[in-house]
Write a protein that holds these residues in place. Structure first.
Motif, PDB file in Angstrom:
ATOM      1  N   SER A 316      17.851 -31.885 -26.794  1.00 16.21           N
ATOM      2  CA  SER A 316      17.269 -32.968 -27.589  1.00 16.21           C
ATOM      3  C   SER A 316      18.344 -33.972 -27.961  1.00 16.21           C
ATOM      4  CB  SER A 316      16.639 -32.572 -28.772  1.00 16.21           C
ATOM      5  OG  SER A 316      16.266 -33.576 -29.720  1.00 16.21           O
ATOM      6  N   TYR A 319      21.690 -32.951 -29.206  1.00 21.89           N
ATOM      7  CA  TYR A 319      21.926 -31.586 -29.663  1.00 21.89           C
ATOM      8  C   TYR A 319      21.223 -30.673 -28.881  1.00 21.89           C
ATOM      9  CZ  TYR A 319      23.086 -34.874 -33.561  1.00 21.89           C
ATOM     10  OH  TYR A 319      23.853 -35.587 -34.568  1.00 21.89           O
ATOM     11  N   ARG A 321      18.627 -27.395 -29.118  1.00 22.41           N
ATOM     12  CA  ARG A 321      17.638 -26.739 -29.969  1.00 22.41           C
ATOM     13  C   ARG A 321      17.008 -25.513 -29.404  1.00 22.41           C
ATOM     14  NH1 ARG A 321      16.281 -29.964 -34.541  1.00 22.41           N
ATOM     15  NH2 ARG A 321      17.423 -32.118 -34.464  1.00 22.41           N
ATOM     16  N   SER A 333      11.432 -26.379 -34.843  1.00 24.42           N
ATOM     17  CA  SER A 333      12.700 -26.788 -34.106  1.00 24.42           C
ATOM     18  C   SER A 333      13.848 -26.810 -34.875  1.00 24.42           C
ATOM     19  CB  SER A 333      12.233 -28.228 -33.537  1.00 24.42           C
ATOM     20  OG  SER A 333      13.374 -28.728 -33.024  1.00 24.42           O
ATOM     21  N   ARG A 334      14.819 -25.963 -34.254  1.00 21.81           N
ATOM     22  CA  ARG A 334      15.939 -25.788 -35.114  1.00 21.81           C
ATOM     23  C   ARG A 334      17.183 -26.116 -34.050  1.00 21.81           C
ATOM     24  NH1 ARG A 334      16.785 -19.683 -37.465  1.00 21.81           N
ATOM     25  NH2 ARG A 334      14.679 -20.765 -38.572  1.00 21.81           N
ATOM     26  N   MET A 335      18.305 -26.913 -34.740  1.00 18.44           N
ATOM     27  CA  MET A 335      19.478 -26.971 -33.863  1.00 18.44           C
ATOM     28  C   MET A 335      20.349 -26.134 -34.043  1.00 18.44           C
ATOM     29  SD  MET A 335      21.914 -30.403 -34.368  1.00 18.44           S
ATOM     30  CE  MET A 335      22.440 -29.818 -36.089  1.00 18.44           C
ATOM     31  N   ASN A 371       8.622 -29.903 -27.201  1.00 18.39           N
ATOM     32  CA  ASN A 371       9.564 -30.803 -27.745  1.00 18.39           C
ATOM     33  C   ASN A 371       8.861 -32.142 -27.930  1.00 18.39           C
ATOM     34  OD1 ASN A 371      12.141 -31.365 -28.515  1.00 18.39           O
ATOM     35  ND2 ASN A 371      12.720 -32.147 -26.421  1.00 18.39           N
TER      36      ASN A 371
END
Length: 372
Positions: A316, A319, A321, A333-335, A371
């Motif tokens: 993304s 980054y 994710r 949604s987590r980085m 996404n």
């Protein structure tokens, strides 16, 4: 005229119905809703059947480090034999490839310089004996108050000078490694300081050797050699003394040899950003030749790590994710911060350094459909 217009319109419609192509069906919408950082998949969404969700667990991870290398002789086991004096080569006791033991005679030289050293020593010893006798005589006369004090002191100084000259000449012979009472004062024997093989030979029998700075012969013990591997700066933390290594040589294809890390360099090459790591390898079979190119593989220290399939990662922007299951068909949604990529029987897996906890469930396939 009106009837012809109607007919023409009907013909156009009929032609369009028979010859025109049907419009392609549109892909079904994934039917997603987003609220507060969560992505929910609708109950009637076709995406529900294609998402794969799995729990992540910690696993033992041992990183593999691969590095180019070159075979090197151990410096302390390579000796360049340099004659300490000039002379004619009377006899070569050994040639290229010969095995020698420590202290074995290699070359015999006929040296006038050696004869001169013996002559200087003999003169110095004779002068020392004369100075001792003169000093003893002056000392005896001194006790009887016969000579002047000046003669006694002169004899004393002459004795000290003679002792220094005699010591210097004896030490010269000792430095050459010859006995003071040798039978021949011209023949000089050059001996090997180590056991090994003759790997270089520069002189020939009958030739005159007049350069005391150039090696006449090189003896090397290649029963053990170094594999000098260039380890990238990012991998230095994974290296340790005693670490096992697997070596492949260009000369032997896929054959694998074993070794062990004995030394990790203290200096980083500023141009290549690498550190030299030396691996000790048994070479009693003589397969490793100094200068050969090699490839070294090291197994890093094992540690517990969270691994996810590479397909779970979604890029993304700048980054990376993953989609973590918050509730059935509801995902966050987590980085994450990724580490090493490893290959396994189930495909490529990626180490997660930060952003996930063991036991959490993530989307491992088709997460890109969630996404933005």
């Amino acid at each position: 005229m009106k009837r012809c217009g109607v007919w023409w319109l009907c013909a156009v419609l009929a032609l369009a119905g028979c010859g025109g192509k049907a419009a392609a069906p549109q892909a079904a919408e994934p039917k997603l809703s987003r609220e507060g950082g969560l992505v929910s998949v609708a109950a009637d969404s076709p995406l529900r059947s294609s998402l794969v969700v799995e729990a992540v667990q910690t696993q033992a991870l041992s990183l593999t480090i691969d590095a180019p290398g070159v075979i090197e002789a151990m410096p302390e086991r390579v000796v360049k034999i340099t004659p300490p004096l000039v002379g004619r080569i009377v006899k070569l006791q050994h040639g290229l490839g010969d095995a020698v033991y420590a202290g074995e005679l290699l070359v015999t030289l006929d040296s006038a310089e050696l004869a001169a050293a013996y002559s200087d020593n003999a003169k110095a010893q004779a002068l020392l004996q004369q100075a001792r006798r003169e000093f003893a005589r002056q000392e005896s006369l001194m006790q009887d108050n016969i000579p002047a004090r000046k003669e006694f002191e002169a004899a004393q100084l002459a004795l000290a000078a003679a002792e220094n000259d005699a010591r210097a000449s004896s030490e010269r012979l000792a430095q050459l490694g010859v006995a003071v009472q040798a039978q021949s004062h011209r023949e000089y024997g050059l001996r090997s300081p180590i056991a090994g093989r003759v790997v270089e030979l520069s002189g020939a029998q009958g030739g005159y050797w007049n350069d005391v700075t150039a090696p006449l012969m090189t003896v090397a013990d290649l029963s053990s050699v170094w594999v000098s591997a260039s380890i990238a700066e990012k991998d230095i933390a994974q290296m340790f003394v005693g670490q096992d290594a697997h070596i492949k040589l260009n000369a032997y294809g896929e054959q694998v040899f074993s070794g062990r890390v004995k030394y990790i360099g203290d200096l980083l090459d500023p141009e290549t950003r690498t550190v030299k790591v030396r691996v000790l390898v048994d070479n009693r079979q003589g397969q490793f030749k100094p200068g050969m190119f090699a490839r070294a593989t090291f197994a890093g220290q094992s540690h517990q790590a969270i691994l996810v399939p590479a397909s779970a990662l979604v890029q993304s922007g700048l980054y990376t994710r993953v989609f973590v299951e918050h509730a059935p068909f509801q995902f966050e949604s987590r980085m994450v911060t990724i580490g090493a990529t490893v290959s396994s029987t189930v495909g490529e897996q990626v180490e997660i350094l930060d952003g996930l906890q063991a036991g959490e469930r993530v989307v491992t396939h088709n997460g890109v459909m969630l996404n933005d």
